[in-house]
Design a protein around this motif. Structure first.
Motif, PDB file in Angstrom:
ATOM      1  N   TYR A  73     -35.773   8.669  -4.019  1.00  0.00           N
ATOM      2  CA  TYR A  73     -35.270   9.942  -4.168  1.00  0.00           C
ATOM      3  C   TYR A  73     -33.997  10.394  -3.453  1.00  0.00           C
ATOM      4  O   TYR A  73     -33.174  10.913  -3.819  1.00  0.00           O
ATOM      5  N   ALA A  89     -39.510  11.402 -12.688  1.00  0.00           N
ATOM      6  CA  ALA A  89     -38.076  10.929 -12.359  1.00  0.00           C
ATOM      7  C   ALA A  89     -37.939   9.275 -12.548  1.00  0.00           C
ATOM      8  O   ALA A  89     -36.608   8.978 -12.797  1.00  0.00           O
ATOM      9  N   VAL A 114     -31.301   9.065  -5.727  1.00  0.00           N
ATOM     10  CA  VAL A 114     -31.161   9.932  -6.911  1.00  0.00           C
ATOM     11  C   VAL A 114     -30.592  11.199  -6.527  1.00  0.00           C
ATOM     12  O   VAL A 114     -29.692  11.573  -7.431  1.00  0.00           O
ATOM     13  N   GLY A 123     -35.030  14.326 -14.891  1.00  0.00           N
ATOM     14  CA  GLY A 123     -35.979  14.113 -14.063  1.00  0.00           C
ATOM     15  C   GLY A 123     -37.386  14.492 -14.306  1.00  0.00           C
ATOM     16  O   GLY A 123     -38.092  14.488 -13.440  1.00  0.00           O
TER      17      GLY A 123
END
Length: 487
Positions: A310, A423, A313, A178
């Motif tokens: 995010y 990332a 992720v 990331g």
């Protein structure tokens, strides 16, 4: 040649040049190794960048015939202690939970480095499971920045970056899921390059890291070393699930001429977190340099919604961490207890460690869709330029998480408000790099971040070499350094 002469070579030569001295027989691998050990011991008390010293096995390897040939013949280096096992070395992944575990096999990238002639003199520090932008762990403590030891060296390849910046070795292995090569490279004023998804081997310990977001490579002083190390290590390993295209010509050939005039998309800000004036100024300095070299730079906004990104992720990171912790428990015969893990890991497992298979697949599909979206965007641009970090390298302890009741959203903000840019390109699979072009008013490095199209490593490497020629950084040496030639 005296040891002092060897030190002076290591002060001034990159790994490719050192290997040429070895191949000519003018320097012995053992001499380079002993100089490297001296250099490491000179700075390590101030940096705390080494997980384990492997001096005896390195001395044995330096006597073997294999290290006298190869692209990196006889060059000493260190391997990051994170999912990159070295035969016989402790394998901690920055965590107390692994106890005294030692590897009885080696990762393919380590094998390829050995085949290229490298000598493994130790392992470098990483935060627990690589999920922090600062290399601080309860197992090893804090790895410090050679430019200012009150500052972080970045993460998760912070040990590697600190040792390269301090001129212990010309390059050190790392990996990047990331931003973990590029963030520490930015913090320490060195070159960090993340290859495209599937270009580098990840076996045999895993088929893919974090659904393909993770990849190994190195942190270097010179662009040439990064390209040469790609030549030595790139390409799928046995049974790899997929692969990026490997360039037909050696990657080092990309450095021999300037790239064509490039269309560069400039991104100063991303998501809800402000970029500091210093970081904006640094990225604009990089943009002006690119324009002076004949490239066209255009301010843009990326088509990305960061909070949603995010969340997806961390679904992948949480599920992967749960699987790893469960596997570790099976291997050692007892389940890993919460108190063995750092608070940051506990929060990730609490909120994302028990997602369903459907949620995990949905997250993977989401990041693949992002990759396609960015590929469409890059039909109009060759390169995306942004800061690596929104501000200077943080103070030691600033990113630590101690409250187990912290929300995952607050944890994500703590880390990704510091580096919201990197990332994205792990998720999209694009190659990306941190180039050390600026320093702050406090004398701290601020890297410029460049991302290219998938599989187009050569474009980025050619641009990096052009920038290196125009604005060399090797002569900027941090206060904590192993130099024998004082600058």
């Amino acid at each position: 040649m005296s040891l002092q002469d060897i030190h002076q070579l290591m002060d001034t030569q990159d790994a490719v040049a050192l290997a040429e001295w070895v191949r000519r027989g003018e320097v012995q691998p053992g001499e380079l190794l002993e100089a490297g050990i001296e250099r490491l011991e000179q700075v390590e008390p101030q940096l705390n960048a080494v997980a384990e010293r492997l001096y005896e096995s390195a001395r044995e390897a330096a006597c073997g015939p294999q290290v006298r040939q190869g692209l990196l013949a006889g060059v000493p280096t260190l391997i990051k202690d994170l999912f990159s096992p070295v035969q016989g070395a402790a394998m901690t992944n920055g965590s107390r939970s692994l106890g005294t575990c030692r590897a009885d096999f080696e990762s393919e990238v380590v094998t390829r480095l050995r085949q290229a002639g490298c000598v493994m003199m130790g392992t470098s520090t990483s935060p627990e499971f690589g999920t922090s932008y600062s290399t601080e762990s309860t197992r090893f403590g804090a790895t410090r920045n050679p430019w200012n030891t009150e500052r972080s060296a970045g993460g998760s390849s912070g040990g590697a970056a600190a040792l390269v910046a301090a001129r212990v070795v010309p390059f050190a292995h790392g990996n990047d899921g990331g931003g973990s090569l590029r963030v520490p490279a930015s913090c320490c004023g060195v070159f960090g390059f993340k290859p495209s998804r599937g270009l580098m081997p990840s076996g045999p310990i895993m088929g893919e890291g974090w659904a393909g977001m993770g990849t190994p490579h190195v942190i270097t002083l010179s662009v040439r070393d990064s390209a040469a190390l790609l030549d030595a290590t790139a390409g799928i390993d046995l049974g790899a699930p997929y692969a990026a295209p490997v360039q037909v010509q050696p990657y080092v050939t990309a450095l021999l001429r300037d790239p064509k005039p490039l269309r560069i998309a400039l991104v100063e800000q991303l998501g809800p977190w402000a970029t500091s004036q210093q970081s904006v100024q640094a990225v604009n300095e990089a943009a002006r340099l690119c324009e002076a070299l004949g490239h066209r730079v255009e301010p843009v906004k990326l088509p990305v919604v960061l909070p949603d990104f995010y969340d997806q992720v961390f679904t992948i990171i949480g599920a992967s961490t749960r699987r790893y912790v469960d596997l570790l428990g099976q291997m050692r015969g007892s389940a890993v207890q919460a108190e063995e893990l750092e608070v940051r890991t506990r929060i990730i497992l609490r909120d994302k460690g028990n997602v369903s298979g459907a949620q995990y697949v949905g997250a993977v599909e989401w990041i693949h869709a992002l990759g396609r979206q960015l590929a469409v965007f890059m039909q109009d641009y060759d390169v995306i330029l942004s800061p690596v970090l929104t501000r200077e390298p943080v103070m030691i302890g600033e990113l630590n998480v101690e409250d187990v009741c912290m929300s995952l959203e607050a944890l994500i903000e703590r880390f990704h408000s510091y580096s919201p840019f990197t990332a994205l390109f792990n998720a999209s699979g694009q190659p990306a790099m941190s180039v050390p072009l600026s320093w702050s008013a406090n004398g701290l490095p601020l890297g410029a971040h460049f991302a290219g199209r998938f599989g187009e490593e050569s474009t980025l490497l050619a641009l990096a070499a052009q920038l290196e020629r125009a604005q060399p950084w090797r002569g900027r040496v941090p206060p904590v350094n192993a130099h024998r030639i004082k600058t």
